[in-house]
Design a protein around this motif. Structure first.
Motif, short mmCIF file in Angstrom:
data_model
loop_
_atom_site.label_atom_id
_atom_site.label_comp_id
_atom_site.label_asym_id
_atom_site.label_seq_id
_atom_site.Cartn_x
_atom_site.Cartn_y
_atom_site.Cartn_z
N GLN A 3 17.70 42.36 36.77
CA GLN A 3 18.73 41.36 37.03
C GLN A 3 18.66 40.30 35.94
O GLN A 3 17.57 39.95 35.47
N LEU A 4 19.83 39.82 35.54
CA LEU A 4 19.93 38.82 34.47
C LEU A 4 20.68 37.61 35.00
O LEU A 4 21.74 37.76 35.62
N VAL A 5 20.16 36.41 34.71
CA VAL A 5 20.80 35.18 35.15
C VAL A 5 20.98 34.26 33.94
O VAL A 5 19.99 33.85 33.32
N GLU A 6 22.26 33.97 33.62
CA GLU A 6 22.55 33.10 32.48
C GLU A 6 22.67 31.65 32.93
O GLU A 6 23.02 31.37 34.07
N SER A 7 22.44 30.76 31.98
CA SER A 7 22.68 29.34 32.20
C SER A 7 22.89 28.67 30.86
O SER A 7 22.60 29.26 29.80
N GLY A 8 23.44 27.44 30.90
CA GLY A 8 23.55 26.67 29.68
C GLY A 8 24.94 26.50 29.12
O GLY A 8 25.12 25.82 28.11
N GLY A 9 25.93 27.13 29.74
CA GLY A 9 27.29 26.96 29.24
C GLY A 9 27.83 25.58 29.54
O GLY A 9 27.18 24.76 30.20
N GLY A 10 29.02 25.31 29.02
CA GLY A 10 29.64 24.02 29.28
C GLY A 10 30.73 23.70 28.29
O GLY A 10 31.18 24.56 27.54
N LEU A 11 31.12 22.44 28.29
CA LEU A 11 32.15 21.93 27.39
C LEU A 11 31.49 21.16 26.27
O LEU A 11 30.63 20.30 26.51
N VAL A 12 31.88 21.46 25.04
CA VAL A 12 31.31 20.79 23.88
C VAL A 12 32.41 20.57 22.85
O VAL A 12 33.37 21.35 22.77
N GLN A 13 32.26 19.51 22.07
CA GLN A 13 33.24 19.23 21.02
C GLN A 13 33.00 20.13 19.81
O GLN A 13 31.87 20.58 19.58
N PRO A 14 34.03 20.37 19.03
CA PRO A 14 33.85 21.14 17.78
C PRO A 14 32.75 20.52 16.93
O PRO A 14 32.66 19.29 16.80
N GLY A 15 31.91 21.38 16.36
CA GLY A 15 30.77 20.92 15.58
C GLY A 15 29.52 20.70 16.39
O GLY A 15 28.43 20.49 15.82
N GLY A 16 29.63 20.76 17.70
CA GLY A 16 28.50 20.54 18.58
C GLY A 16 27.64 21.77 18.77
O GLY A 16 27.87 22.82 18.15
N SER A 17 26.64 21.63 19.64
CA SER A 17 25.68 22.70 19.89
C SER A 17 25.49 22.92 21.38
O SER A 17 25.65 21.99 22.19
N LEU A 18 25.14 24.16 21.71
CA LEU A 18 24.75 24.53 23.07
C LEU A 18 23.67 25.58 22.95
O LEU A 18 23.62 26.34 21.98
N ARG A 19 22.82 25.65 23.97
CA ARG A 19 21.84 26.73 24.05
C ARG A 19 22.01 27.46 25.38
O ARG A 19 21.91 26.84 26.45
N LEU A 20 22.25 28.74 25.28
CA LEU A 20 22.35 29.59 26.46
C LEU A 20 21.00 30.23 26.74
O LEU A 20 20.26 30.59 25.81
N SER A 21 20.71 30.40 28.01
CA SER A 21 19.48 31.06 28.42
C SER A 21 19.80 32.25 29.31
O SER A 21 20.77 32.20 30.09
N CYS A 22 19.00 33.28 29.21
CA CYS A 22 19.16 34.48 30.04
C CYS A 22 17.78 34.85 30.57
O CYS A 22 16.93 35.31 29.80
N ALA A 23 17.59 34.65 31.86
CA ALA A 23 16.32 34.98 32.49
C ALA A 23 16.39 36.36 33.12
O ALA A 23 17.31 36.64 33.91
N ALA A 24 15.45 37.21 32.76
CA ALA A 24 15.41 38.57 33.29
C ALA A 24 14.38 38.67 34.42
O ALA A 24 13.40 37.94 34.44
N SER A 25 14.63 39.62 35.32
CA SER A 25 13.74 39.80 36.48
C SER A 25 12.55 40.70 36.16
O SER A 25 11.71 40.92 37.03
N VAL A 26 12.51 41.22 34.92
CA VAL A 26 11.41 42.08 34.50
C VAL A 26 10.90 41.59 33.16
O VAL A 26 11.51 40.75 32.51
N ASN A 27 9.78 42.16 32.74
CA ASN A 27 9.23 41.83 31.43
C ASN A 27 10.17 42.33 30.35
O ASN A 27 10.42 43.53 30.25
N ILE A 28 10.72 41.42 29.55
CA ILE A 28 11.73 41.82 28.57
C ILE A 28 11.16 42.65 27.44
O ILE A 28 11.91 43.28 26.68
N PHE A 29 9.86 42.72 27.33
CA PHE A 29 9.26 43.52 26.27
C PHE A 29 9.55 45.01 26.47
O PHE A 29 9.56 45.78 25.52
#
Length: 114
Positions: A3-29
């Motif tokens: 299972q994958l759960v994303e977070s970190g989206g939103g509204l940002v102005q042009p030139g701005g930054s965001l960081r998205l995260s994706c947490a997995a329910s298993v070892n991603i290795f």
């Protein structure tokens, strides 16, 4: 089952930054490839960035030099750092494991607008 759960989206102005995260329910290795895709209204879903279990990375031409994919194996999390955002980056961003026939997250909206 992965299972994958994303977070970190939103509204940002042009030139701005965001960081998205994706947490997995298993070892991603043990996941051969994890990636971020996006889908804008009226457009097909496209690959933005991907990272393999060996650490190899690839990016869509449209985001090279602006986006960075990374992973924290200890946290079972993959990140997408997005800098110098443009209005055309507006889309729903999806985390993926095992390629386009694999497992998908629920998506997170990114809106770049002034």
């Amino acid at each position: 089952q992965v299972q994958l759960v994303e977070s970190g989206g939103g509204l940002v102005q042009p030139g701005g930054s965001l960081r998205l995260s994706c947490a997995a329910s298993v070892n991603i290795f043990v996941i051969n490839v994890m990636g971020w895709y996006r889908q804008a209204p009226g457009k097909q879903r496209e690959l933005v960035a991907a990272v393999t279990s060996a650490g190899s990375k690839n990016y869509a031409d449209s985001v090279k030099g602006r986006f960075t994919i990374s992973r924290d194996i200890a946290k079972n999390t993959v990140y997408l750092q997005m800098d110098s955002l443009k209005p055309e980056d507006t889309a729903v961003y999806y985390c993926n494991a095992f390629g386009d026939r694999g497992v998908w997250g629920q998506g997170t909206q990114v809106t770049v607008s002034s």
